[in-house]
Design a protein around this motif. Sequence first.
Motif: not given
Length: 533
Positions: A129-138, A158-163, A194-206
């Motif tokens: 699932a995270w691979n799907c999200i990361n590839q879309a965010n890239k 953009k629509a493809r990435g959002l889906v 909502d974006r990809f960056s290997p250095t972005q800060a961790n987030k808590p669960r929404a």
Amino acid sequence: MKKYILALVAATIFSSCADKLEITPPNNITDEQIQQLLASGNAEAIKLVMGSMANGMPQLFNFAGISGVGGADMYYSNQGLDMMRNLEGNDIVLGDVSGLSALVGAPEYGFDNFISTSTNKNAVYWNYAWNCINQANKMLNFLTDEIVGTNAFLMNCKARGLVVRAYGYNYLMENYQDAYLQGGKDKLGVMLYDRFSPTQANKPRATSVETYAFIKNDLSVAVKLLTDAGTGHTADVTDIDLGVANFMLARVSVWTGDWAAAVTACDNILNSYPNLMSQAQYGGRNTGTATDPVFLPESNGFLNNASNPEVILGFPVGQSKTYHNAYTNPFGEGNGGVTRVYKRIDNRLYEKMALTDYRKDNFMAEDFGNYTYPSNQTIAFIPKYTNTKFAATHGIGSANKIEVGTVTCYYMRTSEVLLMKAEAQAQLADEAGAKATLNKLLAARTKTGAAPLTVDTYPSMAGLTVLQMVYLQTRIELWGEGGREFYNNKRWNIPVDRTSSQNHLAKITYPVAKMTLEIPEGEMLYNPLAVQN
């Protein structure tokens, strides 16, 4: 992501544009150069760069290469993940022999610790699932509203990435939280990036509410972009088009109880995909003999998209992943055939199918007996209740039984849309509408020459509520497909109970409360903000 490689971009065309656009050859192109290219307005170069990324989005629904396992593992592909979920229910029986631990899929069939944080049966779902999200965010990193504007090509990208991003997040929620309408609404969702960056800060669960709002917004924006861009419903079933976007929106909507939105999304799809498979297209048919069977995949709509008018998203030979067929084809050389890991129907569901319902013919009414597998002349006994829904003795385009296994694949089809619509109508107290929707499916599944089946004449549906009718027909229609029974049991609050089955080997019970996976230990170790379920 500083050196985001675009290996799929044609080097020769880039070379012809290099002097004018000052574009580095594709193996060295950077994010900054992509942004400059997008700002340049050069349509040809934009299509090359963004097209290479956008064309990879549909393949994330048709994926092999999940991290954490080897290529021979059943968890290597999303079809394998779905197969494991198929085994974790009431309606599929795994094989017919003792010594279950020796069969591929036996731990899942026996509910052997697949939810704990440390098991490898868990993390693969998270990783996929995270691979799907990361590839879309890239890709989405580059496609801001300002950049996209009214450019139809970029709107489609953009629509493809959002889906795909919505699909990834929904996949996480289906696995890593209780069903929304069964208590999950008031619990945590997942981390939202909502974006990809290997250095972005961790987030808590929404929260779950926030997570599904994010998912629905992605899908709603995608639908608008595909509409405004004029993409609509394309003839190419490998596309992410309005049909795919609305299918995901319908699936998320029935999960969260947004019934009116589900009906609207389903109607949009059904207007463009109104046709259902015929009796001749539905499953395998033996055109040979009992001793020398011939099940040709070309005429089986589940194995050949050209014979299936229902396909909304699917892939042809050459692109299709064939793991599912290897796991379900009783005449195949994979883990659905020669090793006797047959996928059989629970006798209780089989007996609920009407005699004039041709779907019943997708399962062996009697023992098939011995079959000689051609590659090594192994002789194995194929028992009663084994499916022929996914059966083939040959590969598409081949007359040689040794070449069995070449098939197409699909991930979304019209019948499921009808069933989601009927469920939503039932939940909206539109019983007449739900029955009318079910009757469309039942009429299409009636044997040639018999009186059309209806909700009033289907024997095993007597005395059921309309919602129970939907549940039963969903189990029958989607048997063996996409792990649907597991996820539906979870959201319908139906536990596994095989104790009264005649042919289940693992006659066990399993509660809905234990169908939710724990957050994998890798996330718990490396994200200090992560909270366990």
